[in-house]
Design an enzyme around this catalytic site. Structure first.
Site, mmCIF file in Angstrom:
data_model
loop_
_atom_site.group_PDB
_atom_site.id
_atom_site.type_symbol
_atom_site.label_atom_id
_atom_site.label_comp_id
_atom_site.label_asym_id
_atom_site.label_seq_id
_atom_site.Cartn_x
_atom_site.Cartn_y
_atom_site.Cartn_z
ATOM 1 N N ASP A 1 0.832 -1.204 0.000
ATOM 2 C CA ASP A 1 0.000 0.000 0.000
ATOM 3 C C ASP A 1 0.871 1.261 0.000
ATOM 4 O O ASP A 1 2.062 1.219 0.340
ATOM 5 C CB ASP A 1 -0.912 0.017 1.228
ATOM 6 C CG ASP A 1 -1.928 -1.113 1.181
ATOM 7 O OD1 ASP A 1 -2.219 -1.606 0.083
ATOM 8 O OD2 ASP A 1 -2.408 -1.505 2.274
HETATM 9 N N1 URA Z 1 -1.411 -5.954 3.671
HETATM 10 C C1 URA Z 1 -1.905 -4.706 3.688
HETATM 11 O O1 URA Z 1 -2.976 -4.465 4.241
HETATM 12 N N2 URA Z 1 -1.186 -3.741 3.131
HETATM 13 C C2 URA Z 1 0.023 -3.939 2.541
HETATM 14 O O2 URA Z 1 0.641 -2.996 2.046
HETATM 15 C C3 URA Z 1 0.517 -5.250 2.518
HETATM 16 C C4 URA Z 1 -0.215 -6.245 3.083
#
Ligand code: URA
Length: 230
Positions: A102
């Site tokens: 993310d």
């Molecule tokens: N899970 C998430 O919620 N975000 C990420 O960036 C990676 C795994």
């Protein structure tokens, strides 16, 4: 693609000729003689019959980046910087990301042009753990670990997550190991307990560990050993 199929797809060889070429040991892939018709030929492979080059091949490239906050795991984005902006490499349009993170998640990001290799790293059936350091808003309860091991039902995908391992490190910090990479998976797992994830950092993907010498935004090529381990 199998080498026999690769060769017989060329207009100049029929199947019988391909069988003969292989038996006569006239075919090389990446410099080594190949007689097994099942041998895998990839976009990167150099394929020759005798001295004649049928496919020149391209070097495979593998990098690990310490992803900083504030960039998207995409190869292009109209609004935000992308993880590829941190790489000073030619032909970046040939590269792809193995396992997205993310916008504000930090840590290990693997970037390559080798799709077969990156699938091994990311696909759940290979069961390679992805390990995250998680910081949450509320206290992490003792019941979380058991729930994560059993798996959580994700209605949108209509699936139950594979067993995940939680190691509680402090009241609001933990290390979580998952073998899938569902959309926002870690946040949704803690969201099940109405506990917001306020910090997320990927430490490891299978055998690949984020190099502690890399500051956020820095990257390096993977070593031959690291590439082989996946
Ligand atoms: N899970 C998430 O919620 N975000 C990420 O960036 C990676 C795994």
């Amino acid at each position: 693609m199998r080498v026999d199929r690769f060769l017989s797809n060329l207009p100049r060889f029929n199947r019988k000729q391909v069988r003969l070429l292989l038996v006569e040991r006239r075919v090389t892939v990446d410099g080594a003689v190949v007689s097994d018709p099942h041998h895998e030929v990839r976009a990167f492979s150099r394929v020759c019959v005798g001295d004649e080059v049928l496919q020149a091949g391209k070097p495979a490239r593998y990098f690990m980046l310490h992803k900083p906050q504030g960039c998207v795991s995409a190869t292009s984005d109209p609004q935000h910087p992308t993880v590829l902006d941190w790489l000073d490499e030619p032909d970046k349009d040939e590269l792809h990301i193995a396992g997205r993170l993310d916008f504000n998640t930090t840590g290990l990001m693997v970037i390559t042009n080798d799709g077969q290799w990156s699938r091994r790293l990311t696909q759940p059936h290979t069961k390679l753990p992805k390990v995250y350091l998680v910081e949450t808003e509320q206290t992490i309860g003792a019941e979380y670990a058991e729930t994560f091991v059993k798996g959580l039902y994700f209605a949108f995908e209509d699936l139950t997550t594979q067993p995940a391992e939680l190691e509680v490190l402090g009241p609001t910090t933990a290390r979580l190991s998952i073998i899938e990479g569902r959309y926002h998976q870690v946040k949704r797992m803690f969201g099940h307990f109405d506990n917001k994830v306020i910090g997320l950092h990927r430490e490891r993907m299978g055998p690949l560990e984020l190099d502690a010498a890399l500051a956020p935004g820095e990257y390096r090529a993977l070593t031959d050993d690291e590439i082989r381990q996946v």
